[in-house]
Design a protein around this motif. Structure first.
Motif, PDB file in Angstrom:
ATOM      1  N   ALA A  50       2.421  88.245  93.907  1.00  0.00           N
ATOM      2  CA  ALA A  50       2.423  86.933  93.249  1.00  0.00           C
ATOM      3  C   ALA A  50       3.842  86.498  92.898  1.00  0.00           C
ATOM      4  O   ALA A  50       4.219  85.337  93.089  1.00  0.00           O
ATOM      5  N   ALA A  51       4.642  87.454  92.395  1.00  0.00           N
ATOM      6  CA  ALA A  51       6.037  87.127  92.078  1.00  0.00           C
ATOM      7  C   ALA A  51       6.809  86.780  93.348  1.00  0.00           C
ATOM      8  O   ALA A  51       7.567  85.795  93.378  1.00  0.00           O
ATOM      9  N   LEU A  52       6.615  87.559  94.405  1.00  0.00           N
ATOM     10  CA  LEU A  52       7.287  87.275  95.672  1.00  0.00           C
ATOM     11  C   LEU A  52       6.844  85.923  96.243  1.00  0.00           C
ATOM     12  O   LEU A  52       7.658  85.187  96.804  1.00  0.00           O
ATOM     13  N   PHE A  53       5.561  85.605  96.105  1.00  0.00           N
ATOM     14  CA  PHE A  53       5.039  84.315  96.569  1.00  0.00           C
ATOM     15  C   PHE A  53       5.788  83.163  95.906  1.00  0.00           C
ATOM     16  O   PHE A  53       6.269  82.244  96.578  1.00  0.00           O
ATOM     17  N   LEU A  54       5.894  83.197  94.582  1.00  0.00           N
ATOM     18  CA  LEU A  54       6.538  82.109  93.835  1.00  0.00           C
ATOM     19  C   LEU A  54       8.028  82.005  94.155  1.00  0.00           C
ATOM     20  O   LEU A  54       8.548  80.901  94.394  1.00  0.00           O
ATOM     21  N   VAL A  55       8.704  83.147  94.187  1.00  0.00           N
ATOM     22  CA  VAL A  55      10.151  83.139  94.452  1.00  0.00           C
ATOM     23  C   VAL A  55      10.428  82.658  95.876  1.00  0.00           C
ATOM     24  O   VAL A  55      11.305  81.819  96.107  1.00  0.00           O
ATOM     25  N   THR A  56       9.665  83.165  96.843  1.00  0.00           N
ATOM     26  CA  THR A  56       9.874  82.776  98.240  1.00  0.00           C
ATOM     27  C   THR A  56       9.596  81.299  98.444  1.00  0.00           C
ATOM     28  O   THR A  56      10.348  80.608  99.140  1.00  0.00           O
ATOM     29  N   ALA A  57       8.506  80.800  97.861  1.00  0.00           N
ATOM     30  CA  ALA A  57       8.180  79.376  98.001  1.00  0.00           C
ATOM     31  C   ALA A  57       9.321  78.514  97.448  1.00  0.00           C
ATOM     32  O   ALA A  57       9.721  77.525  98.078  1.00  0.00           O
ATOM     33  N   ALA A  63      16.133  75.629  99.985  1.00  0.00           N
ATOM     34  CA  ALA A  63      17.219  76.043 100.880  1.00  0.00           C
ATOM     35  C   ALA A  63      17.714  74.881 101.729  1.00  0.00           C
ATOM     36  O   ALA A  63      16.935  74.130 102.303  1.00  0.00           O
ATOM     37  N   ARG A  64      19.032  74.730 101.769  1.00  0.00           N
ATOM     38  CA  ARG A  64      19.739  73.762 102.611  1.00  0.00           C
ATOM     39  C   ARG A  64      19.388  72.292 102.328  1.00  0.00           C
ATOM     40  O   ARG A  64      19.575  71.434 103.186  1.00  0.00           O
ATOM     41  N   ARG A  65      18.910  72.002 101.134  1.00  0.00           N
ATOM     42  CA  ARG A  65      18.582  70.608 100.814  1.00  0.00           C
ATOM     43  C   ARG A  65      19.806  69.714 100.897  1.00  0.00           C
ATOM     44  O   ARG A  65      19.718  68.561 101.306  1.00  0.00           O
ATOM     45  N   GLY A  66      20.945  70.226 100.480  1.00  0.00           N
ATOM     46  CA  GLY A  66      22.172  69.440 100.546  1.00  0.00           C
ATOM     47  C   GLY A  66      22.519  69.064 101.983  1.00  0.00           C
ATOM     48  O   GLY A  66      22.922  67.930 102.259  1.00  0.00           O
ATOM     49  N   ARG A  67      22.342  70.002 102.895  1.00  0.00           N
ATOM     50  CA  ARG A  67      22.621  69.733 104.314  1.00  0.00           C
ATOM     51  C   ARG A  67      21.650  68.693 104.867  1.00  0.00           C
ATOM     52  O   ARG A  67      22.042  67.771 105.576  1.00  0.00           O
ATOM     53  N   TYR A  68      20.359  68.829 104.550  1.00  0.00           N
ATOM     54  CA  TYR A  68      19.371  67.841 104.985  1.00  0.00           C
ATOM     55  C   TYR A  68      19.716  66.452 104.443  1.00  0.00           C
ATOM     56  O   TYR A  68      19.648  65.459 105.164  1.00  0.00           O
ATOM     57  N   ALA A  69      20.087  66.398 103.152  1.00  0.00           N
ATOM     58  CA  ALA A  69      20.409  65.111 102.531  1.00  0.00           C
ATOM     59  C   ALA A  69      21.645  64.486 103.169  1.00  0.00           C
ATOM     60  O   ALA A  69      21.677  63.275 103.422  1.00  0.00           O
ATOM     61  N   ALA A  70      22.664  65.288 103.450  1.00  0.00           N
ATOM     62  CA  ALA A  70      23.885  64.766 104.077  1.00  0.00           C
ATOM     63  C   ALA A  70      23.594  64.236 105.479  1.00  0.00           C
ATOM     64  O   ALA A  70      24.075  63.162 105.865  1.00  0.00           O
ATOM     65  N   LEU A  71      22.802  64.967 106.249  1.00  0.00           N
ATOM     66  CA  LEU A  71      22.443  64.504 107.596  1.00  0.00           C
ATOM     67  C   LEU A  71      21.601  63.233 107.529  1.00  0.00           C
ATOM     68  O   LEU A  71      21.748  62.337 108.366  1.00  0.00           O
ATOM     69  N   ALA A 125       2.936  84.015 102.944  1.00  0.00           N
ATOM     70  CA  ALA A 125       2.239  82.803 102.510  1.00  0.00           C
ATOM     71  C   ALA A 125       3.151  81.922 101.661  1.00  0.00           C
ATOM     72  O   ALA A 125       3.119  80.688 101.768  1.00  0.00           O
ATOM     73  N   GLY A 126       3.989  82.533 100.840  1.00  0.00           N
ATOM     74  CA  GLY A 126       4.947  81.775 100.032  1.00  0.00           C
ATOM     75  C   GLY A 126       5.942  81.021 100.890  1.00  0.00           C
ATOM     76  O   GLY A 126       6.316  79.880 100.580  1.00  0.00           O
ATOM     77  N   ALA A 127       6.381  81.643 102.002  1.00  0.00           N
ATOM     78  CA  ALA A 127       7.290  80.945 102.915  1.00  0.00           C
ATOM     79  C   ALA A 127       6.603  79.729 103.528  1.00  0.00           C
ATOM     80  O   ALA A 127       7.217  78.666 103.680  1.00  0.00           O
ATOM     81  N   GLY A 128       5.323  79.861 103.864  1.00  0.00           N
ATOM     82  CA  GLY A 128       4.574  78.716 104.399  1.00  0.00           C
ATOM     83  C   GLY A 128       4.467  77.583 103.388  1.00  0.00           C
ATOM     84  O   GLY A 128       4.670  76.413 103.723  1.00  0.00           O
ATOM     85  N   VAL A 129       4.169  77.916 102.146  1.00  0.00           N
ATOM     86  CA  VAL A 129       4.080  76.893 101.097  1.00  0.00           C
ATOM     87  C   VAL A 129       5.446  76.228 100.881  1.00  0.00           C
ATOM     88  O   VAL A 129       5.536  75.008 100.707  1.00  0.00           O
ATOM     89  N   GLY A 130       6.509  77.020 100.918  1.00  0.00           N
ATOM     90  CA  GLY A 130       7.853  76.456 100.771  1.00  0.00           C
ATOM     91  C   GLY A 130       8.173  75.448 101.861  1.00  0.00           C
ATOM     92  O   GLY A 130       8.787  74.404 101.601  1.00  0.00           O
TER      93      GLY A 130
END
Length: 193
Positions: A50-57, A63-71, A125-130
């Motif tokens: 459960a902890a790994l799920f939340l942290v991974t999501a 991750a890389r939101r700044g790069r997406y926003a700049a592009l 599953a957390g990576a999928g939700v993320g």
């Protein structure tokens, strides 16, 4: 492509393409893991999962939101001869290109259940939700700016995803272009009366 046009894939669709396989393979791996008591026991495995799920999501979503926003800010208008790739083609291409990584991740998550039951599956599953959250964030940007964001297919093939080093910029179209809604989901069509 005729007259210098490029093949373009939707950014949100590429991001979202891995969400469903990661989620479902993670849920299956977690379910299989519950059948094995493991070294740590089911309770500790589930709590760690459960902890790994939340942290991974959270990590995958941010991750890389700044790069997406700049592009996205520097996106140029798609050309007349650019070819917009269908949503189904983009999803199928991504999943075919990553099928072995998905299989290896599933096997690792299932094997990890002998140590901590369900933890590896919940991580997947957390990576999928993320990825779903990130695609929804891109969709909100698209709606707010009234554009759809596209990336060149040849840059995607170079690796690194829609925000990788090979990607030098996005293209944009009007909100009605293509067959996917903002955020990469299927476009809902109104029922005929």
């Amino acid at each position: 492509m005729a007259r210098g046009g490029q093949g373009l894939a939707r950014v949100a669709v590429v991001v979202r393409a891995g969400a469903a396989p990661l989620w479902w393979l993670g849920v299956v791996a977690a379910g299989l893991g519950l059948a094995v008591p493991g070294v740590t026991g089911r309770r500790i495995g589930l709590l760690a999962g459960a902890a790994l799920f939340l942290v991974t999501a959270a990590v995958v979503a941010l991750a890389r939101r700044g790069r997406y926003a700049a592009l996205a800010r520097s996106a140029t208008r798609a050309g007349k001869y650019d070819v917009l790739q269908d949503r189904a083609v983009t999803v199928r291409t991504w999943r075919r290109g990553h099928r072995w990584w998905l299989l290896l991740a599933f096997l690792a998550a299932a094997a990890g259940s002998f140590a901590a039951p369900a933890a590896g599956g919940l991580l997947m599953a957390g990576a999928g939700v993320g990825l779903w959250v990130k695609a929804a964030w891109i969709g909100r940007r698209e709606k707010a700016e009234d554009v759809l964001l596209w990336v060149r297919v040849d840059w995607l093939r170079a690796g690194g995803g829609p925000a990788g080093k090979a990607v030098r910029g996005y293209r944009s179209t009007g909100i009605a272009a293509g067959d996917a809604a903002p955020g990469g989901s299927r476009r809902r069509t109104a029922a005929l009366v």
